[in-house]
Design an enzyme around this catalytic site. Sequence first.
Site, PDB file in Angstrom:
ATOM      1  N   ARG A 187       0.832  -1.206   0.000  1.00 49.80           N
ATOM      2  CA  ARG A 187       0.000   0.000   0.000  1.00 49.80           C
ATOM      3  C   ARG A 187       0.866   1.256   0.000  1.00 49.80           C
ATOM      4  NH1 ARG A 187      -4.174   0.983   4.870  1.00 49.80           N
ATOM      5  NH2 ARG A 187      -2.343   0.446   6.089  1.00 49.80           N
ATOM      6  N   ARG A 253      -6.577   9.287  10.633  1.00 52.14           N
ATOM      7  CA  ARG A 253      -7.502   8.868  11.703  1.00 52.14           C
ATOM      8  C   ARG A 253      -8.952   9.156  11.325  1.00 52.14           C
ATOM      9  NH1 ARG A 253      -4.684   5.311  14.563  1.00 52.14           N
ATOM     10  NH2 ARG A 253      -2.611   6.127  14.983  1.00 52.14           N
ATOM     11  N   GLU A 367     -11.620  -3.114  17.883  1.00 46.24           N
ATOM     12  CA  GLU A 367     -11.430  -1.913  17.065  1.00 46.24           C
ATOM     13  C   GLU A 367     -12.810  -1.401  16.659  1.00 46.24           C
ATOM     14  OE1 GLU A 367      -8.422  -2.143  13.951  1.00 46.24           O
ATOM     15  OE2 GLU A 367      -9.870  -1.178  12.625  1.00 46.24           O
TER      16      GLU A 367
HETATM   17  C1  LIG Z   1      -6.023   0.165  14.698  1.00 45.22           C
HETATM   18  C2  LIG Z   1      -5.126   0.699  13.858  1.00 45.22           C
HETATM   19  O1  LIG Z   1      -5.006   0.455  12.540  1.00 45.22           O
HETATM   20  C3  LIG Z   1      -5.935  -0.320  11.820  1.00 45.22           C
HETATM   21  C4  LIG Z   1      -5.355  -0.499  10.461  1.00 45.22           C
HETATM   22  C5  LIG Z   1      -5.630   0.389   9.454  1.00 45.22           C
HETATM   23  C6  LIG Z   1      -4.975   0.259   8.123  1.00 45.22           C
HETATM   24  O2  LIG Z   1      -3.894  -0.322   8.040  1.00 45.22           O
HETATM   25  O3  LIG Z   1      -5.560   0.745   7.139  1.00 45.22           O
HETATM   26  C7  LIG Z   1      -6.533   1.449   9.652  1.00 45.22           C
HETATM   27  C8  LIG Z   1      -7.214   1.554  10.838  1.00 45.22           C
HETATM   28  C9  LIG Z   1      -7.286   0.381  11.709  1.00 45.22           C
HETATM   29  O4  LIG Z   1      -8.208  -0.509  11.098  1.00 45.22           O
HETATM   30  C10 LIG Z   1      -4.137   1.672  14.370  1.00 45.22           C
HETATM   31  O5  LIG Z   1      -2.997   1.637  13.901  1.00 45.22           O
HETATM   32  O6  LIG Z   1      -4.508   2.503  15.217  1.00 45.22           O
END
Ligand SMILES: C=C(O[C@@H]1C=C(C(=O)O)C=C[C@H]1O)C(=O)O
Length: 373
Positions: A187, A253, A367
């Site tokens: 990515r 975020r 999460e």
């Molecule tokens: C929970 C976390 O990451 C997770 C991973 C993500 C990704 O890699 O796209 C995005 C948000 C969450 O689903 C975090 O790092 O805070």
Amino acid sequence: MLIFNHQPGRDVRNNVTGFILQNVSPTPRRGIDMTQEQQTVDLPRSVFTGLAEARGGAVTGNVLGVINYTTECTGPRVENGRLTLDLHMAADAGEAFAEVWTTGREVVTGEHHGVVYAHDGEYLLVAGRIAPAGRYTEDTRAAYVAALDLMDTLGYKNCFRMWNFINDINADNADGLEVYRDFCKGRAEAFELFHFGDSEVPSATGIGSLGGGIAFYFLASRSAALTSVENSKQMAAYHYPRQYGPRPPKFARATYLATTHTDRRSGQIYVAGTASIRGHETLHAGDIEAQVKLSLDNIEHLISDENLAAYEITQGNSLHNLDNIKVYVRHRSDIPAVRRMCEERFSPNAHIQYLNVDVCRADLLVEIEGIVA
Ligand SMILES: C=C(O[C@@H]1C=C(C(=O)O)C=C[C@H]1O)C(=O)O
């Protein structure tokens, strides 16, 4: 060919990447186009519904796409004229649900270098899948490149939300690298090829799934105003130190999406998957209740005026404004406690789905994501 994988004699990566390197111009991806500054656009909507209702057309309006959180991973495809993606996120049919995205305009569907898309002139939904494999970096990069190239080609440059569903997310790949970290590498490389600055990456979810390699869907807009939002109590994920993998996870975020470039009061906030992390560290390993509390506290702070002041956004949001919520829980036995805590803090009218899947770090038990709409 709707699934990315490497086969002898057919190297998707070289095809797609070679194509892109000749065509991508190093211009900033976002920025206010003055001709669009006062333009007003509608915002996209999503609802949770049953699979049969989504299939039977119970959802009225123009459907941008149907994402089935169900018992196997198939698609993406165009079914009855609708972009459809099945994710393996439910243990049985009773747990399955559909997320249906609707828009105000007529929708056109198509396929581009292995990804499937739907668009309406203002919003684009694109979905793809990467076949189960021993390594994911290259196929992830190729699949992302196809989707990002589509956004550029069709003129939807403002990507505001990405979801990624990763089977065996905490397992080691063929080289001993955790599958999630392998995915993050591909990515990051794709974003780099498309000149995404860190503050231009969209909010995202990167979560476990029960099968099917890696499936994803992305949303992008043509002219809605977009702001990437960070949480002042968490380190930006794209700055996470090396201990979490060779390339950091590239996501924001939250993303703030508004109908005009001057509206800082009534936009939507797409909250990324949020866990029990402060700074860059997991807190409360092994303690589900403390992890739920910190995840909720993180979201509460993220969408608060105190945090949003840095972006000149004032909406007076609390957790009661969050809807379209997904709560991912690693251990099924924790779901009742997680549900009780979420119901105490979210609005009684909020639509909440609980899913039993793994989370991106082995020490994370829960999460939470959602939308302030
Ligand atoms: C929970 C976390 O990451 C997770 C991973 C993500 C990704 O890699 O796209 C995005 C948000 C969450 O689903 C975090 O790092 O805070």
